[in-house]
Scaffold this motif. Structure first.
Motif, PDB file in Angstrom:
ATOM      1  N   GLU A   1       0.782   4.136  -2.835  1.00 16.93           N
ATOM      2  CA  GLU A   1       0.465   5.545  -2.541  1.00 16.93           C
ATOM      3  C   GLU A   1       1.566   6.473  -3.057  1.00 16.93           C
ATOM      4  O   GLU A   1       1.288   7.540  -3.607  1.00 16.93           O
TER       5      GLU A   1
ATOM      6  N   THR B   1      -5.616  -4.711  -0.006  1.00 16.56           N
ATOM      7  CA  THR B   1      -5.238  -3.315  -0.232  1.00 16.56           C
ATOM      8  C   THR B   1      -6.225  -2.628  -1.164  1.00 16.56           C
ATOM      9  O   THR B   1      -6.514  -1.445  -1.025  1.00 16.56           O
TER      10      THR B   1
ATOM     11  N   PRO C   1      -5.457  -1.817   6.332  1.00 19.51           N
ATOM     12  CA  PRO C   1      -5.550  -0.755   5.323  1.00 19.51           C
ATOM     13  C   PRO C   1      -6.015   0.579   5.909  1.00 19.51           C
ATOM     14  O   PRO C   1      -5.513   1.644   5.528  1.00 19.51           O
TER      15      PRO C   1
ATOM     16  N   GLY D   1       0.816  -1.220   0.000  1.00 18.39           N
ATOM     17  CA  GLY D   1       0.000   0.000   0.000  1.00 18.39           C
ATOM     18  C   GLY D   1       0.840   1.255   0.000  1.00 18.39           C
ATOM     19  O   GLY D   1       0.496   2.258  -0.643  1.00 18.39           O
TER      20      GLY D   1
ATOM     21  N   ARG E   1      -3.678   4.039   6.016  1.00 19.89           N
ATOM     22  CA  ARG E   1      -4.102   5.341   5.470  1.00 19.89           C
ATOM     23  C   ARG E   1      -4.026   6.430   6.526  1.00 19.89           C
ATOM     24  O   ARG E   1      -3.611   7.554   6.255  1.00 19.89           O
TER      25      ARG E   1
END
Length: 532
Positions: free
Chosen positions: A73, A153, A292, A69, A296
């Protein structure tokens, strides 16, 4: 999706798998009881089960998600796909080599794993062949675990939670063969089941590969290379798998220690299947849904949001886990005798398994809490400290478990009880280390509202436990009244669940409005796809 919705998707599909798994275990118990062939089966599945729980049930996936992830990003989808492909190729090559080495060495390893039957050449030969046949499952689980991380993800949880049902379907088929072929050799049935384990692994990996491709992600298998991206992924994911799988490692350690006691490994296997149920339904589901969201939150600097998410996860986990643990603690014999005792599995076997299950029961909340408390570390790409804590708990389990096992056995008592108690103690030690670190670093601190709600959930669980205790005292009467012990256990568990639900509302641990809000889709969340 909201945390509760993601957890519900995971838990619902996992429940279907566990129901089929329980049907398989009933067939195993009826066919083999707690005799030599059941010990062989438990030994053959010892390593495959460890890897399934480390990989397929979330520990590796939880650790890999922040790596994948984070690259996604920062560098985009193409770079994330390349990282996943490189990690997949390298890990698959390593694990395939490991599997082949184990298969070759198994004739020399098995006498140490199953020392109680060392002088029985027939049992040793069957045990070696069965373990060799089941071993490729490890490689397939490695592939499946990484594919699960990619799907999670992308917010796709249903397929990841659903594929383990293939293990139970595949292994249940050969166990039902005696219904149409009563004369079939039990040894042949056992070997067919271990072949089915490997077949199910291939099916799971294939279905997850299809799911990833349906997302538009094109992973590639190529010659393994130890690239910088692979080194970084492995540096986090491998320690993360060890950290998230401390309980599973402890379970294997306990099984190895029972190798000198005939029937003991079967006892641990049967108890393990029951106390692992809340972990699979709740702990793994919440852990996978948390990673997840926490990733974030930490990437965006929303530390307060991360703390609220963890509060929600812990509350949700304990609301489902505590009543399950209470039932296993209060009426273990009722549950086992009513559901498993038949064929070669006797009430005496049920009584021994129930004693072990009771010692595991007080550790069940810790098993689940560890699954919820490790994601905050993983989300910050810190897998080293959870691994250290996990290995410390393993060392504690080995020391205390071995000591109690041999002390109790020397006194003519069941040494398995000492192993079960040590596993629970080690789980709580791991939780204390994890929670203490998070609170000391102010990554999480229980809010007054969280403490209040936990007290109410505990009160509701105790109330339910009192009802179950009374039912347990009247096991035979209830079985006679309802004409079957199976009907009695279903009725008692149903009444217990109803009592708990009523008490939760009466004590205001959760209101219907709060439950509805928890299940509501978050604003801006993607609409479900065909995979969900």
């Amino acid at each position: 999706m909201s945390l509760a919705r993601n957890t519900l998707v995971q838990a619902t599909l996992t429940l279907g798998s566990r129901i089929l798994g329980f049907a398989r275990d009933m067939a195993l118990a009826a066919r083999f009881g707690q005799g030599p062939l059941m010990d062989v089966f438990a030994t053959a599945l010892m390593l495959p089960n460890l890897f399934r729980r480390l990989f397929a049930e979330g520990a590796f996936a939880q650790a890999f998600v922040p790596v994948y992830g984070g690259v996604r990003e920062r560098e985009g989808e193409e770079a994330a796909t390349a990282t996943a492909s490189e990690a997949l190729a390298f890990m698959a090559a390593v694990v395939v080599g490991f599997c082949i080495a184990l298969q070759i060495a198994m004739p020399w390893i098995m006498p140490w794993l199953l020392s109680a039957y060392r002088d029985d050449d027939g049992i040793m030969r069957v045990a070696v062949i069965a373990t060799q046949l089941a071993m490729p499952y490890l490689a397939f689980m490695t592939i499946a675990s990484l594919l699960s991380g990619v799907l999670n993800t992308g917010g796709k949880f249903a397929l990841t939670a659903g594929v383990p049902v293939l293990l139970n379907i595949c292994t249940l088929v050969p166990l039902l063969a005696p219904l149409v072929w009563p004369e079939i050799d039990p040894t042949l049935t056992l070997l067919a089941v271990t072949v089915a384990v490997t077949v199910s692994g291939a099916a799971q990996a294939g279905l997850l590969w299809w799911g990833v491709r349906k997302l538009g992600i094109r992973l590639r298998l190529h010659l393994p290379r130890l690239t910088p991206a692979v080194k970084r992924a492995l540096a986090l994911a491998v320690p993360g798998a060890l950290a998230g799988g401390a309980m599973q490692i402890n379970s294997v350690v306990s099984q190895v220690l029972t190798g000198s006691d005939e029937g003991a490994r079967s006892v641990l296997y049967n108890a393990d299947r029951l106390y692992q149920l809340p972990l699979g339904l709740v702990g793994v589901a919440i852990g996978l849904a948390l990673v997840p969201r926490l990733t974030r939150a930490f990437v965006s600097g929303d530390h307060e949001g991360g703390r609220r998410t963890l509060d929600d996860g812990l509350t949700l986990a304990m609301a489902f886990t505590l009543p399950a643990a209470m039932a296993l603690l209060v009426i273990p014999f009722f549950i086992i005798d009513a559901t498993v005792t038949r064929g070669a599995f006797t009430s005496e076997d049920a009584a021994r398994t129930a004693d072990a299950l009771r010692q595991f029961a007080w550790g069940v909340p810790a098993f689940v809490l560890a699954k919820v408390l490790t994601p905050p570390f993983f989300a910050r790409e810190d897998t080293r400290r959870p691994m250290i804590y996990a290995m410390s708990s393993v060392a504690l389990n080995v020391t205390v478990g071995a000591g109690l096992f041999f002390i109790l056995s020397a006194r003519g008592q069941d040494g398995v009880l000492g192993l079960a108690a040590a596993t629970s103690l080690a789980a709580w030690a791991n939780v204390i280390l994890l929670a203490g670190t998070l609170m000391r670093e102010r990554a999480w601190r229980p809010s007054p509202a969280f403490v209040s709600r936990m007290a109410r959930v505990i009160a509701a669980s105790l109330g339910m436990g009192a009802v179950l205790f009374v039912a347990g005292l009247n096991y035979e009467r209830l079985s006679a009244l309802l004409l079957a012990k199976e009907a009695a256990v279903v009725a008692v568990c149903g009444v217990g669940a109803l009592v708990y639900a009523v008490l939760v509302v009466l004590f205001r641990a959760a209101s219907p409005a709060e439950l509805k809000a928890a299940l509501r889709r978050e604003p801006g969340a993607a609409a479900p796809t065909g995979l969900d």
